[in-house]
Design a protein around this motif. Sequence first.
Motif, PDB file in Angstrom:
ATOM      1  N   SER A 173       1.104  -0.979   0.157  1.00 34.47           N
ATOM      2  CA  SER A 173      -0.384  -0.178  -0.584  1.00 34.47           C
ATOM      3  C   SER A 173       1.005   1.326   0.012  1.00 34.47           C
ATOM      4  O   SER A 173       1.663   1.583   0.915  1.00 34.47           O
ATOM      5  CB  SER A 173      -0.619  -0.226   1.718  1.00 34.47           C
ATOM      6  N   PRO A 174       0.111   1.910  -0.782  1.00 29.71           N
ATOM      7  CA  PRO A 174       1.783   3.028  -1.414  1.00 29.71           C
ATOM      8  C   PRO A 174       1.969   4.327  -0.675  1.00 29.71           C
ATOM      9  O   PRO A 174       0.195   4.590  -0.350  1.00 29.71           O
ATOM     10  CB  PRO A 174       1.986   3.346  -2.686  1.00 29.71           C
ATOM     11  N   SER A 175       2.997   5.424  -0.312  1.00 31.46           N
ATOM     12  CA  SER A 175       2.487   6.364  -0.448  1.00 31.46           C
ATOM     13  C   SER A 175       2.357   7.302  -1.866  1.00 31.46           C
ATOM     14  O   SER A 175       3.450   7.332  -2.202  1.00 31.46           O
ATOM     15  CB  SER A 175       2.878   7.389   0.725  1.00 31.46           C
ATOM     16  N   LEU A 176       1.755   7.531  -2.076  1.00 33.97           N
ATOM     17  CA  LEU A 176       1.437   9.217  -3.484  1.00 33.97           C
ATOM     18  C   LEU A 176       2.094   9.900  -3.111  1.00 33.97           C
ATOM     19  O   LEU A 176       1.002  10.947  -1.818  1.00 33.97           O
ATOM     20  CB  LEU A 176       0.586   8.408  -4.094  1.00 33.97           C
ATOM     21  N   PHE A 177       2.310  10.739  -3.894  1.00 34.45           N
ATOM     22  CA  PHE A 177       2.430  12.376  -3.517  1.00 34.45           C
ATOM     23  C   PHE A 177       2.117  13.278  -5.345  1.00 34.45           C
ATOM     24  O   PHE A 177       2.172  12.598  -6.348  1.00 34.45           O
ATOM     25  CB  PHE A 177       3.769  12.685  -2.990  1.00 34.45           C
ATOM     26  N   TRP A 178       1.813  14.335  -4.422  1.00 34.43           N
ATOM     27  CA  TRP A 178       1.933  15.527  -6.750  1.00 34.43           C
ATOM     28  C   TRP A 178       2.815  16.431  -5.834  1.00 34.43           C
ATOM     29  O   TRP A 178       2.324  16.777  -5.068  1.00 34.43           O
ATOM     30  CB  TRP A 178       0.509  15.685  -7.136  1.00 34.43           C
ATOM     31  N   TYR A 179       4.131  17.023  -6.229  1.00 37.45           N
ATOM     32  CA  TYR A 179       4.642  18.279  -6.077  1.00 37.45           C
ATOM     33  C   TYR A 179       4.835  19.143  -8.037  1.00 37.45           C
ATOM     34  O   TYR A 179       4.332  18.803  -8.866  1.00 37.45           O
ATOM     35  CB  TYR A 179       5.970  17.548  -6.534  1.00 37.45           C
ATOM     36  N   VAL A 180       4.912  19.997  -7.696  1.00 40.55           N
ATOM     37  CA  VAL A 180       4.998  21.234  -8.797  1.00 40.55           C
ATOM     38  C   VAL A 180       5.781  21.875  -8.676  1.00 40.55           C
ATOM     39  O   VAL A 180       6.811  21.158  -7.575  1.00 40.55           O
ATOM     40  CB  VAL A 180       3.837  21.899  -8.492  1.00 40.55           C
ATOM     41  N   GLN A 181       6.434  22.481  -9.872  1.00 31.31           N
ATOM     42  CA  GLN A 181       7.618  22.745  -9.829  1.00 31.31           C
ATOM     43  C   GLN A 181       7.404  24.347 -10.706  1.00 31.31           C
ATOM     44  O   GLN A 181       7.291  23.857 -12.236  1.00 31.31           O
ATOM     45  CB  GLN A 181       8.603  22.199 -10.335  1.00 31.31           C
ATOM     46  N   HIS A 182       7.628  25.212 -10.339  1.00 29.17           N
ATOM     47  CA  HIS A 182       6.921  26.607 -11.052  1.00 29.17           C
ATOM     48  C   HIS A 182       8.381  26.917 -11.656  1.00 29.17           C
ATOM     49  O   HIS A 182       9.487  26.254 -11.049  1.00 29.17           O
ATOM     50  CB  HIS A 182       6.536  27.543 -10.501  1.00 29.17           C
ATOM     51  N   PRO A 183       8.315  27.111 -12.652  1.00 26.28           N
ATOM     52  CA  PRO A 183       9.812  28.234 -13.797  1.00 26.28           C
ATOM     53  C   PRO A 183      10.566  28.791 -12.818  1.00 26.28           C
ATOM     54  O   PRO A 183      10.734  29.779 -11.666  1.00 26.28           O
ATOM     55  CB  PRO A 183       9.353  28.724 -14.548  1.00 26.28           C
ATOM     56  N   ASN A 184      11.659  28.042 -12.802  1.00 25.19           N
ATOM     57  CA  ASN A 184      13.131  28.360 -11.994  1.00 25.19           C
ATOM     58  C   ASN A 184      12.803  28.843 -10.356  1.00 25.19           C
ATOM     59  O   ASN A 184      12.765  29.317  -9.409  1.00 25.19           O
ATOM     60  CB  ASN A 184      13.601  30.170 -11.996  1.00 25.19           C
ATOM     61  N   LYS A 185      11.653  27.485  -9.736  1.00 23.04           N
ATOM     62  CA  LYS A 185      11.419  27.362  -8.502  1.00 23.04           C
ATOM     63  C   LYS A 185      11.657  25.800  -8.422  1.00 23.04           C
ATOM     64  O   LYS A 185      12.346  25.273  -8.770  1.00 23.04           O
ATOM     65  CB  LYS A 185      10.403  27.744  -7.842  1.00 23.04           C
ATOM     66  N   GLY A 186      11.634  25.793  -6.559  1.00 24.56           N
ATOM     67  CA  GLY A 186      11.839  24.033  -5.807  1.00 24.56           C
ATOM     68  C   GLY A 186      11.105  23.803  -6.004  1.00 24.56           C
ATOM     69  O   GLY A 186       9.598  23.372  -6.741  1.00 24.56           O
ATOM     70  N   LEU A 187      11.110  22.180  -5.887  1.00 22.59           N
ATOM     71  CA  LEU A 187       9.519  20.477  -5.670  1.00 22.59           C
ATOM     72  C   LEU A 187       8.407  21.448  -4.778  1.00 22.59           C
ATOM     73  O   LEU A 187       8.580  21.328  -3.634  1.00 22.59           O
ATOM     74  CB  LEU A 187       9.769  19.941  -6.248  1.00 22.59           C
ATOM     75  N   GLN A 188       7.171  22.044  -4.891  1.00 25.15           N
ATOM     76  CA  GLN A 188       6.431  22.186  -4.114  1.00 25.15           C
ATOM     77  C   GLN A 188       5.743  20.455  -3.309  1.00 25.15           C
ATOM     78  O   GLN A 188       5.136  20.369  -4.957  1.00 25.15           O
ATOM     79  CB  GLN A 188       6.355  23.745  -4.406  1.00 25.15           C
ATOM     80  N   LEU A 189       5.503  20.784  -2.892  1.00 23.85           N
ATOM     81  CA  LEU A 189       4.676  19.097  -2.168  1.00 23.85           C
ATOM     82  C   LEU A 189       2.873  19.815  -2.067  1.00 23.85           C
ATOM     83  O   LEU A 189       2.448  21.238  -1.647  1.00 23.85           O
ATOM     84  CB  LEU A 189       4.878  18.771  -0.740  1.00 23.85           C
TER      85      LEU A 189
ATOM     86  N   LEU B 299      -0.150  17.757  -2.493  1.00 19.04           N
ATOM     87  CA  LEU B 299      -0.772  16.856  -1.665  1.00 19.04           C
ATOM     88  C   LEU B 299       0.208  15.647  -1.273  1.00 19.04           C
ATOM     89  O   LEU B 299       0.526  15.058  -2.337  1.00 19.04           O
ATOM     90  CB  LEU B 299      -1.914  16.660  -2.305  1.00 19.04           C
ATOM     91  N   LYS B 300      -0.834  14.772  -0.645  1.00 15.22           N
ATOM     92  CA  LYS B 300      -0.071  13.533  -0.362  1.00 15.22           C
ATOM     93  C   LYS B 300      -1.206  12.717  -0.283  1.00 15.22           C
ATOM     94  O   LYS B 300      -2.046  13.062   0.563  1.00 15.22           O
ATOM     95  CB  LYS B 300       1.010  13.166   0.875  1.00 15.22           C
ATOM     96  N   TYR B 301      -0.998  11.213  -0.214  1.00 15.96           N
ATOM     97  CA  TYR B 301      -1.700   9.787   0.039  1.00 15.96           C
ATOM     98  C   TYR B 301      -1.127   8.837   0.776  1.00 15.96           C
ATOM     99  O   TYR B 301      -0.393   8.638   0.335  1.00 15.96           O
ATOM    100  CB  TYR B 301      -2.316   9.068  -1.401  1.00 15.96           C
ATOM    101  N   THR B 302      -1.636   8.605   1.754  1.00 17.69           N
ATOM    102  CA  THR B 302      -0.727   7.576   3.350  1.00 17.69           C
ATOM    103  C   THR B 302      -1.915   6.987   4.258  1.00 17.69           C
ATOM    104  O   THR B 302      -1.683   6.940   5.199  1.00 17.69           O
ATOM    105  CB  THR B 302      -0.107   8.846   4.358  1.00 17.69           C
TER     106      THR B 302
END
Lengths: 114, 113
Positions: free
Chosen positions: A30-46, A48-51
């Motif tokens: 049973s996995p933990s799943l996430f979505w991250y977003v990266q805007h131009p010239n920015k870091g990876l932002q969380l 949401l997450k499913y746990t």
Amino acid sequence: AQSVTQLDSHVSVSEGTPVLLRCNYSSSYSPSLFWYVQHPNKGLQLLLKYTSAATLVKGINGFEAEFKKSETSFHLTKPSAHMSDAAEYFCVVSASYNTDKLIFGTGTRLQVFP
Amino acid sequence: EPEVTQTPSHQVTQMGQEVILRCVPISNHLYFYWYRQILGQKVEFLVSFYNNEISEKSEIFDDQFSVERPDGSNFTLKIRSTKLEDSAMYFCASSGDSRNTIYFGEGSWLTVV
């Protein structure tokens, strides 16, 4: 081994229309799943997450994702796109139940047209 | 909102040179990571660090790589002798007790020439 497949490398929508970014996962537990977003010239932002709690997960900026075990999917949706949503989106799965190592999908670039 | 900060944002180095990428994780976080993304490829795990030692590393993280937490706030990635194929965006990340929410920095873009 755990993996995620993002079905679209590019998605284009008009502002105000719904967004659907597709992700399928493969996991032996049973996995933990996430979505991250990266805007131009920015870091990876969380986003949401499913746990293994509620299957419908709400995230920031109006995004949500639904964990569907029968379809091994974790698609990201938003009812109404905004210009500021234009970015790269990554579906991510935890590598195993006893590690915090993350495995990333190839990413989906979302374009939003006025 | 607390964030992970990385320096430099961009570094160009000659092949064979040593490079140190620096990161300041979120204070009170206990777990630290480096990931990298070669242009056009997936973000991939390099190493995790907890309690002053490496807890896990990938096949990529060979003897040319090392990590260190020299003081209470910094977390560094050293590449001893850079190769052309080390050119990539390097992301530092940290997480707190939950170990389930990992926060990433903005990345350090390394170009080896």
